[in-house]
Design a protein around this motif. Structure first.
Motif: not given
Length: 135
Positions: A1-30
């Motif tokens: 395993m090299n440094l780029t292996t975990p680095a590959l997850l950074f964009p995926a995790i970031s996008l998921l966090l944005v999606a989770f935050t969006n779900r929270f905002l929609v629920t708060a609006q509801l």
């Protein structure tokens, strides 16, 4: 395993966090919309939605906590690779992936609950319009 292996997850995790935050905002609006309905006298719909919304908020909180934890462990595994502690880095990276999968499972469950909330709203509209729903 090299440094780029975990680095590959950074964009995926970031996008998921944005999606989770969006779900929270929609629920708060509801919740705000339901509060307005409650104040205008539509108490039955609001009462039926409260339990659903509480569960969704709890799930979203857990999704976000798991996602952030996965992100932190992913960064920690990169640091451990950088200082050449390979075995520990692999374990930490494995935990990061596990937390990410758990966050996704919570997300899947939250989505199934959110569809129940939509069904309650549709039932209320059908009832108001005098439509009868087929079982």
């Amino acid at each position: 395993m090299n440094l780029t292996t975990p680095a590959l997850l950074f964009p995926a995790i970031s996008l998921l966090l944005v999606a989770f935050t969006n779900r929270f905002l929609v629920t708060a609006q509801l919740i705000r919309q339901l509060h307005a309905k409650y104040e205008t006298g539509a108490k039955d719909v609001v009462i039926r939605q409260i339990s659903n919304l509480r569960t969704r908020i709890m799930l979203i909180r857990r999704m976000q906590a798991l996602g952030v934890s996965a992100f932190i462990l992913c960064a920690l595994s990169m640091f451990l690779i950088f200082i050449d502690v390979q075995v520990v880095a692999q374990v930490v990276f494995g935990l990061s992936i596990f937390l990410l999968v758990m966050a996704l499972l919570f997300s899947l469950y939250e989505i199934s609950i959110s569809t129940k909330a939509i069904e309650i709203e549709m039932e209320d509209m059908e009832h108001a319009l005098g439509l009868h729903r087929e079982p």
